[in-house]
Design an enzyme around this catalytic site. Structure first.
Site, PDB file in Angstrom:
ATOM      1  N   THR A 160      -3.154   0.504   0.495  1.00 30.65           N
ATOM      2  CA  THR A 160      -2.370   1.570  -0.146  1.00 30.65           C
ATOM      3  C   THR A 160      -1.717   2.475   0.897  1.00 30.65           C
ATOM      4  O   THR A 160      -0.570   2.894   0.736  1.00 30.65           O
ATOM      5  CB  THR A 160      -3.253   2.389  -1.100  1.00 30.65           C
ATOM      6  OG1 THR A 160      -3.860   1.494  -2.053  1.00 30.65           O
ATOM      7  CG2 THR A 160      -2.458   3.440  -1.839  1.00 30.65           C
ATOM      8  N   CYS A 161      -2.426   2.740   1.974  1.00 29.93           N
ATOM      9  CA  CYS A 161      -1.880   3.592   3.048  1.00 29.93           C
ATOM     10  C   CYS A 161      -0.636   2.951   3.651  1.00 29.93           C
ATOM     11  O   CYS A 161       0.370   3.616   3.898  1.00 29.93           O
ATOM     12  CB  CYS A 161      -2.923   3.794   4.150  1.00 29.93           C
ATOM     13  SG  CYS A 161      -4.501   4.435   3.564  1.00 29.93           S
TER      14      CYS A 161
END
Length: 162
Positions: A48-49
């Site tokens: 997600t980062c």
């Protein structure tokens, strides 16, 4: 205690990889008399980062500039070598986003945003959040309920909240 709107950020020593190796960065110096957006991620290169959070701030960098934001800083509890490589891999560095290492997690712990996720191999990491800070005082603070989501802490959501 978790940091909140109206609080002053604590003094913290971060690390970045400069031309001559690791260099200490006093967060207070970055904040004094300035408008800064800080966002934190659980880990460089994590799904997600890498695919959502950092790209959201790259996409919106010009809009933050137009709102008078002096700097956008990404903080992670990773070493500065990893953050420099990640900034290059994502284009964050080229976009003008500052990548700072909270290598020992002390800042993250002090503001109450640390967490562990042993099954994912994440120990002593930062929860996902974004904040808008003026002269060291938190004006907007948005934290995710889950480290795997990027909804309220993304670039677009922060712009809407400012």
């Amino acid at each position: 205690m978790t940091i909140a709107v109206g609080d002053t950020l604590p003094g913290a020593k971060m690390v970045r990889l400069g031309d001559n190796g690791p260099e200490e960065v006093a967060l207070a110096d970055k904040l004094a008399g300035r408008k800064v957006v800080i966002f934190a991620v659980p880990g460089a290169y994590t799904p997600t980062c890498h695919s959502a959070h950092v790209p959201s701030f790259i996409r919106t960098k010009d809009q933050f500039d137009a709102k008078g934001v002096d700097e956008i800083i990404c903080i992670a509890v990773n070493d500065p070598f990893v953050l420099k490589a990640w900034g290059e891999a994502t284009g964050a560095g080229k976009a003008g986003i500052t990548m700072l290492s909270d290598a020992d997690g002390s800042f993250t712990k002090e503001i109450g945003m640390d967490f562990d996720a042993p099954p994912a191999g994440l120990i002593g990491r930062s929860k996902r959040y974004a904040m808008y800070v003026e002269d060291g005082v938190v004006k907007v603070f948005q934290a995710e309920d889950s480290p795997g989501t990027c909804e309220v802490s993304g670039g677009e959501a922060m712009l809407d909240a400012m």
